[in-house]
Design an enzyme around this catalytic site. Sequence first.
Site, short mmCIF file in Angstrom:
data_model
loop_
_atom_site.label_atom_id
_atom_site.label_comp_id
_atom_site.label_asym_id
_atom_site.label_seq_id
_atom_site.Cartn_x
_atom_site.Cartn_y
_atom_site.Cartn_z
N ARG A 112 10.55 -32.93 -22.06
CA ARG A 112 9.64 -33.29 -20.96
C ARG A 112 9.86 -34.68 -20.39
NH1 ARG A 112 5.44 -30.70 -24.10
NH2 ARG A 112 5.41 -28.50 -23.56
N LYS A 134 16.43 -38.47 -6.84
CA LYS A 134 16.59 -37.03 -6.64
C LYS A 134 17.59 -36.51 -7.66
CE LYS A 134 15.54 -36.30 -1.78
NZ LYS A 134 16.06 -35.74 -0.51
N GLU A 176 28.42 -42.19 4.25
CA GLU A 176 26.99 -42.42 3.98
C GLU A 176 26.57 -43.84 4.39
OE1 GLU A 176 24.70 -40.22 2.97
OE2 GLU A 176 25.83 -38.59 2.02
N LYS A 214 18.38 -48.10 1.62
CA LYS A 214 17.91 -46.88 0.95
C LYS A 214 16.70 -47.18 0.06
CE LYS A 214 18.73 -42.75 -1.40
NZ LYS A 214 19.60 -41.68 -1.83
N GLU A 224 9.76 -37.59 -0.18
CA GLU A 224 10.25 -37.08 1.10
C GLU A 224 9.18 -36.34 1.88
OE1 GLU A 224 14.28 -35.62 0.94
OE2 GLU A 224 13.88 -34.34 2.66
N ARG A 228 11.67 -40.63 4.41
CA ARG A 228 12.84 -40.35 3.58
C ARG A 228 13.71 -39.23 4.13
NH1 ARG A 228 13.52 -40.21 -3.01
NH2 ARG A 228 15.74 -39.74 -2.93
N ASN A 232 18.55 -37.58 5.47
CA ASN A 232 19.25 -36.30 5.59
C ASN A 232 19.95 -36.15 6.94
OD1 ASN A 232 18.56 -35.21 3.03
ND2 ASN A 232 16.49 -34.96 3.79
N HIS A 235 22.86 -34.01 7.18
CA HIS A 235 22.90 -33.19 5.97
C HIS A 235 22.49 -31.74 6.19
CE1 HIS A 235 23.54 -37.04 4.16
NE2 HIS A 235 23.59 -36.54 2.94
N HIS A 239 25.09 -29.25 4.61
CA HIS A 239 24.81 -28.30 3.53
C HIS A 239 25.30 -26.90 3.89
CE1 HIS A 239 21.44 -31.00 1.71
NE2 HIS A 239 22.64 -31.43 1.44
N HIS A 252 31.49 -34.02 -0.19
CA HIS A 252 30.16 -34.08 0.42
C HIS A 252 30.13 -35.05 1.61
CE1 HIS A 252 25.88 -34.09 0.94
NE2 HIS A 252 25.78 -35.37 0.64
#
Lengths: 348, 348
Positions: A112, A134, A176, A214, A224, A228, A232, A235, A239, A252
């Site tokens: 956990r 993330k 990026e 960032k 997000e 935030r 993306n 992105h 994706h 990527h």
Amino acid sequence: MKIDVILKEATSKSYVVSIDELDKLEFDTKVAIVTNTTVSSLHLQTLLGLLHVKEYFVITLSDGESYKNFTSLNYILEACFEHRLDRKSLLIAFGGGVIGDMTGFAASIFQRGIDFIQIPTTLLSQVDASVGGKTGINNSYGKNLIGTFWQPRAVYCETAFLKTLPPREFSAGVAEIIKMAVTFDKPFFEWLETHDLSDEANLKIAIQKSVSLKARVVALDEREEGVRAVLNYGHTFAHVIENETKYTTYLHGEAVAIGIVMANKLAFKLGLLTQEEMKRIKKLLEQYHLPTTYTIPSLEAFYDAFFLDKKSAHAKIKFILVSSIGGYEIRNDIAKEIVISALKDDNA
Amino acid sequence: MKIDVILKEATSKSYVVSIDELDKLEFDTKVAIVTNTTVSSLHLQTLLGLLHVKEYFVITLSDGESYKNFTSLNYILEACFEHRLDRKSLLIAFGGGVIGDMTGFAASIFQRGIDFIQIPTTLLSQVDASVGGKTGINNSYGKNLIGTFWQPRAVYCETAFLKTLPPREFSAGVAEIIKMAVTFDKPFFEWLETHDLSDEANLKIAIQKSVSLKARVVALDEREEGVRAVLNYGHTFAHVIENETKYTTYLHGEAVAIGIVMANKLAFKLGLLTQEEMKRIKKLLEQYHLPTTYTIPSLEAFYDAFFLDKKSAHAKIKFILVSSIGGYEIRNDIAKEIVISALKDDNA
């Protein structure tokens, strides 16, 4: 009959991103270092020479986005149990974004949740993936669709590790950096137009600038729910491209570069971006030999694939668009026809 | 060079546990109901008659602790992707603790976390598992070793669902009620000694009392850094028993009943509990036909297995002991010899 369960407010979380300070790293708990075969052969000895740890072991995975799955996650977890890590133990992610995302995910669900540290070894992960918490893995439906928000205890960016990066991977990281500049910081964009990042001093400035930008965004909006999402930019398209090409054709950052150009075509169509600005962004990407075009096999299938992306709540696609360089607009009201027509537009 | 990442403080979380108010449930998002074959055949129609939802689908798993694993977790997640759930969707856990723990875990990692609601259908899960936000699955190293902390949006306890419970499962739930009373509330313990829980009005009082006690503990200490550990009274032993018997011989609550008696033997040995108190607790457990003895195949192996339990940070075993009924003591300094000699003591 009702009973209220009110949880005490969580205390404010914070951590430090250090650049070129890896020699100050020290731990007194059991440590598992998660890495891949490539990074291990290039840099593991350097790392072990710098670490001050009591007891550690190394978990080595195969290198590549295609291994960012449940099998690898399970492999990390099983190794942690086998070596009897406990709730006070620490994971170290030593590699690029794939290693960072999986190690963070494993740390967040092992008993956990335990601490982890990011030591990103690629430019892409130094300026992007290692900061922000993330974590995740891919599945057959897409990228990062299973994961958690789990912040690292610290991030150590070391420019020395970047010296062995293949040129393509270096450029993927620059994509990026350009993304951050285009959406948030016009002076930084103009600085990038006139400064070569193959120069080490320039590179260090660019890393510092990107991480700061960032960090500011993530601090405002960890989960997000607002700003935030701007990270993306490019992105949503990237994706789908990565998914269509099964994560094998593009890195990527390369897919993001193409995605930026696609997003800009849409912004241009909507009157948010001038043709001149669009060209400047594309030119900067091309300066680092990044791909900027992709032949879409089926526009319908491409569009349909947007809806599997986790950012599209209630089947509305959220597009991050640049509203002149240094500014952004989040739009979820764009008609399918406009998107498809923008994607078709080769003159933009 | 250092950059600080400071995350905004999380807002205080809260949710409501309702008893016998299921008819007030209403949702306007896409809903996935996760249940098992047993609960589905007994109660799904009742639930669907009460729910006010726009769009739902049902994920049915096999019934039993042995299915609380990665395979089932993956099955839930795959179904959610297949039905195109998004970040605004909702999972409903409709079943006992196994369903609740797995559904909560799936909700916490599906697209980095979506909402879920607990509708516990066993006494055990109503008074224990459904409140507190612990999620997880088992693996070959033990119980709940992989999971997250993820609070439900609401919990609905309905006594009507308990009418079909087999007597063994009912008693297993009573074991956790007794646990709450013994560690936190002497008047409640004395009330339990004189009130039969097969009476519905008594049962409702006991559920309300147990959930309130648990909610208070969880509110003080969500991540089990202090008082929440007391909820594990009997569990350190129970987890080893369940693991040794491969989760097939005892229901969780039954193993806890045995674990409570073992913990009490240790407390007696240390002078924390009188023989008379120990007997009263055992007698109350036996009143509900709960098992109170277990023949340990190897004391050495039994002791060794404690160290795999996630509650033992840095190889120190944390024992939760009763310091006269209604009070507790957390101890991590007990010598192996004392533990083994207490476990051997059949006269205690």
